[in-house]
Design a protein around this motif. Structure first.
Motif, PDB file in Angstrom:
ATOM      1  N   LEU A 410       1.198  -1.198  -0.056  1.00  0.00           N
ATOM      2  CA  LEU A 410      -0.152   0.416  -0.123  1.00  0.00           C
ATOM      3  C   LEU A 410       1.068   1.534   0.267  1.00  0.00           C
ATOM      4  O   LEU A 410       0.611   1.991  -0.942  1.00  0.00           O
ATOM      5  CB  LEU A 410      -0.871  -0.311   1.219  1.00  0.00           C
ATOM      6  N   ARG A 411       2.090   0.832   1.146  1.00  0.00           N
ATOM      7  CA  ARG A 411       2.605   2.596   0.681  1.00  0.00           C
ATOM      8  C   ARG A 411       3.225   2.390  -0.650  1.00  0.00           C
ATOM      9  O   ARG A 411       3.691   4.101  -1.063  1.00  0.00           O
ATOM     10  CB  ARG A 411       3.830   1.999   1.970  1.00  0.00           C
ATOM     11  N   ILE A 412       3.842   1.471  -1.537  1.00  0.00           N
ATOM     12  CA  ILE A 412       4.804   1.779  -2.348  1.00  0.00           C
ATOM     13  C   ILE A 412       3.420   2.219  -3.544  1.00  0.00           C
ATOM     14  O   ILE A 412       4.258   3.115  -4.447  1.00  0.00           O
ATOM     15  CB  ILE A 412       4.997   0.388  -2.650  1.00  0.00           C
ATOM     16  N   SER A 413       2.492   1.523  -3.061  1.00  0.00           N
ATOM     17  CA  SER A 413       1.752   2.056  -4.120  1.00  0.00           C
ATOM     18  C   SER A 413       1.111   3.433  -3.976  1.00  0.00           C
ATOM     19  O   SER A 413       1.178   3.666  -5.277  1.00  0.00           O
ATOM     20  CB  SER A 413       0.384   1.347  -4.265  1.00  0.00           C
ATOM     21  N   TYR A 414       0.729   3.996  -2.853  1.00  0.00           N
ATOM     22  CA  TYR A 414       0.584   5.318  -2.573  1.00  0.00           C
ATOM     23  C   TYR A 414       1.705   6.472  -3.128  1.00  0.00           C
ATOM     24  O   TYR A 414       1.431   7.187  -3.218  1.00  0.00           O
ATOM     25  CB  TYR A 414       0.018   5.538  -1.122  1.00  0.00           C
ATOM     26  N   ILE A 415       2.645   6.193  -2.760  1.00  0.00           N
ATOM     27  CA  ILE A 415       4.048   6.940  -3.434  1.00  0.00           C
ATOM     28  C   ILE A 415       3.769   7.123  -5.079  1.00  0.00           C
ATOM     29  O   ILE A 415       3.668   8.105  -5.345  1.00  0.00           O
ATOM     30  CB  ILE A 415       5.410   6.651  -2.702  1.00  0.00           C
ATOM     31  N   ALA A 416       4.222   5.534  -5.617  1.00  0.00           N
ATOM     32  CA  ALA A 416       3.526   6.175  -6.788  1.00  0.00           C
ATOM     33  C   ALA A 416       2.564   6.467  -7.500  1.00  0.00           C
ATOM     34  O   ALA A 416       2.922   7.083  -8.093  1.00  0.00           O
ATOM     35  CB  ALA A 416       3.376   4.095  -7.623  1.00  0.00           C
ATOM     36  N   ALA A 417       1.376   6.788  -6.871  1.00  0.00           N
ATOM     37  CA  ALA A 417       0.610   7.307  -7.201  1.00  0.00           C
ATOM     38  C   ALA A 417       0.671   8.646  -7.332  1.00  0.00           C
ATOM     39  O   ALA A 417      -0.005   9.387  -7.958  1.00  0.00           O
ATOM     40  CB  ALA A 417      -0.933   7.047  -6.965  1.00  0.00           C
ATOM     41  N   VAL A 418       1.152   8.870  -6.080  1.00  0.00           N
ATOM     42  CA  VAL A 418       1.778  10.436  -5.339  1.00  0.00           C
ATOM     43  C   VAL A 418       2.315  11.228  -6.232  1.00  0.00           C
ATOM     44  O   VAL A 418       2.019  12.540  -6.599  1.00  0.00           O
ATOM     45  CB  VAL A 418       1.028  10.710  -4.075  1.00  0.00           C
ATOM     46  N   GLY A 423       4.566  16.001  -8.390  1.00  0.00           N
ATOM     47  CA  GLY A 423       6.133  16.163  -7.371  1.00  0.00           C
ATOM     48  C   GLY A 423       6.474  16.651  -6.044  1.00  0.00           C
ATOM     49  O   GLY A 423       7.513  17.608  -5.549  1.00  0.00           O
ATOM     50  N   ASP A 424       6.032  17.170  -5.539  1.00  0.00           N
ATOM     51  CA  ASP A 424       5.951  17.919  -3.593  1.00  0.00           C
ATOM     52  C   ASP A 424       6.578  16.258  -2.986  1.00  0.00           C
ATOM     53  O   ASP A 424       5.554  15.462  -2.981  1.00  0.00           O
ATOM     54  CB  ASP A 424       4.463  18.395  -3.716  1.00  0.00           C
ATOM     55  N   ILE A 425       7.128  16.399  -2.875  1.00  0.00           N
ATOM     56  CA  ILE A 425       8.284  15.980  -1.244  1.00  0.00           C
ATOM     57  C   ILE A 425       7.571  15.954  -0.362  1.00  0.00           C
ATOM     58  O   ILE A 425       7.197  14.625   0.104  1.00  0.00           O
ATOM     59  CB  ILE A 425       9.800  16.243  -1.028  1.00  0.00           C
TER      60      ILE A 425
END
Length: 463
Positions: A410-418, A423-425
């Motif tokens: 879930l964490r990786i999927s969320y980061i890939a989506a956002v 491009g906001d860190i």
């Protein structure tokens, strides 16, 4: 055939602690305090490297050192998780009074540490450039990062063996000797850092060399203690080998924890790769935040270690109500401590980040991340506390599944989506409290509805 509970107590030295008798609260606090101090000094290894490197060698070298944590954790996490499983096996048999199996598990653990340490050395030294390139390490930082990692992994055997020895001693209720050994080795590390970098002006590789030497010193002290005659755990060098039955049991309890650690580490490496794409200031700030957070979370980690040992010993002795009481206390203490620490970190983030790097860009990014996550530390503490209870009860598959699905997928999927849409860190920083919250809800349901106190009996019946 095996020793009785009374026989085991007679053979146990004053360094071991039977946690099946006495006040659960006093025992757990008494175990957690030395563990906390041990964790503090263990954090001093890389933190001293980061502080001294940042002051003497500059931001590039600091980024090389501080970005090392996620990759190192990825490579060692599987072995460390299995070592935790060995500690659970030792605690269980120590609580049950089975001295023969305690000794067998200790020798099997040491054989495992030697084998895994050698494997880790080869993998770390050979594949360091590949790993760093995969993590999108800034080209300016790459040469010093490769240099630091390779010297660090030349000492992987000492790193693994210390953690194995510590797991053995903690499983027997001894959290004081690991503290004493770490104090000594941490002082050695800091002195060598100042000598190699501050006085001799050697490169970033010397910080890793100082860490390796100091870790080897702590292993030597551990082995001197474990080789001492007349104790239930006394190590005899010819007996250091794999005992099939106990190795299978150690893997049964330790492999889920190792896989859990690995998937969390893998997720963190993916996050680190995204951070690296923002440049060396983002790398340095993310690494410094990880150092500060590592210190901030030590009290919670210490209570979790106390919880696992306490629950393993008491369930081995079939003290079910006592195990439940200890679990409730450990969870509550960890959650309250975490939130108090989070509030302090939120307030003093600029000062804490600035200790490592005075660059305004590094401080600004570090403070932004700290003030995004710090007030949600109670969620992180709750998830880790329930996971510690599960491990102590021999039910390590549940936390493995939760961590794999939430903290990794879930964490990786969320980061890939956002990152695809913006491009906001800051959106990367928010991945942590969001996934902590989801895992805490799942853990709460599991803790209330599962029969975790009979985990060992059910596992034995299955076997």
């Amino acid at each position: 055939m095996f020793g009785t509970k009374q026989d085991t107590r007679k053979k146990a030295s004053s360094s071991t602690k039977d946690m099946t008798v006495g006040s659960p609260y006093a025992l757990m606090v008494g175990f957690a305090l030395p563990t906390f101090l041990s964790q503090v000094f263990q954090q001093l290894y890389n933190t001293a490297d980061a502080f001294i490197v940042g002051r003497y060698l500059g931001t590039n070298a600091l980024a090389a050192v501080t970005s090392s944590g996620t990759l190192i954790f990825l490579l060692v996490s599987l072995f460390m998780g299995i070592a935790m499983g060995g500690g659970i096996v030792i605690s269980r048999y120590f609580g049950a009074g089975d001295g023969k199996r305690v000794s067998g598990a200790v020798h099997t653990m040491l054989a495992f540490g030697l084998a895994s340490g050698l494997i880790l050395t080869v993998v770390g030294v050979v594949f360091t450039p590949t790993f760093l390139a995969w993590m999108q390490t800034d080209p300016e930082v790459m040469p010093e990062a490769v240099e630091y990692f390779r010297y660090y992994f030349l000492g992987a055997l000492a790193m693994v063996m210390y953690n194995v020895c510590r797991s053995i001693m903690n499983a027997l209720g001894d959290s004081k000797r690991p503290l004493y050994y770490l104090i000594f080795s941490s002082i050695v590390n800091i002195v060598l850092d100042l000598l190699f970098i501050g006085a001799f002006r050697w490169g970033v590789w010397s910080a890793a060399a100082a860490t390796v030497v100091s870790q080897a010193a702590s292993v030597a002290l551990c082995m001197v203690h474990l080789l001492r005659k007349g104790n239930i755990y006394t190590v005899e060098l010819p007996k250091i080998r794999f005992q099939r039955e106990l190795l299978i049991e150690i893997l049964r309890y330790g492999m889920p924890s190792g896989v859990q650690n690995s998937v969390i580490a893998f997720a963190n490496v993916i996050v680190q790769s995204q951070i690296n794409s923002f440049g060396k200031l983002a790398m340095a700030s993310y690494g410094v935040h990880a150092k500060v957070e590592g210190f901030a979370f030590l009290p919670i980690t210490s209570f979790n270690m106390a919880s696992t040992t306490f629950i393993s010993q008491n369930l081995g002795a079939k003290e079910y109500d006592r195990a439940k009481k200890g679990a409730r206390f450990a969870i509550l203490a960890a959650v309250l401590l975490a939130e108090a620490i989070g509030v302090c970190y939120y307030i003093f983030a600029p000062e804490l980040i600035g200790i490592f790097d005075s660059s305004q860009g590094v401080i600004a990014l570090g403070v932004r991340q700290a003030r995004t996550v710090a007030l949600f530390y109670f969620l992180l503490a709750y998830s880790h506390s329930i996971a510690a209870v599960c491990r102590g009860a021999g039910k390590a598959f549940a936390p493995m599944f939760i961590m794999l699905s939430v903290w990794c997928v879930l964490r990786i999927s969320y980061i890939a989506a956002v990152m695809y849409f913006t491009g906001d860190i800051a959106f990367i920083y928010w991945a942590y409290p969001l996934t902590w919250g989801i895992s805490s809800v799942i853990y709460l349901i599991y803790y209330l509805r599962s029969d975790w106190v009979h985990g060992f009996e059910k596992k034995a019946a299955e076997v």
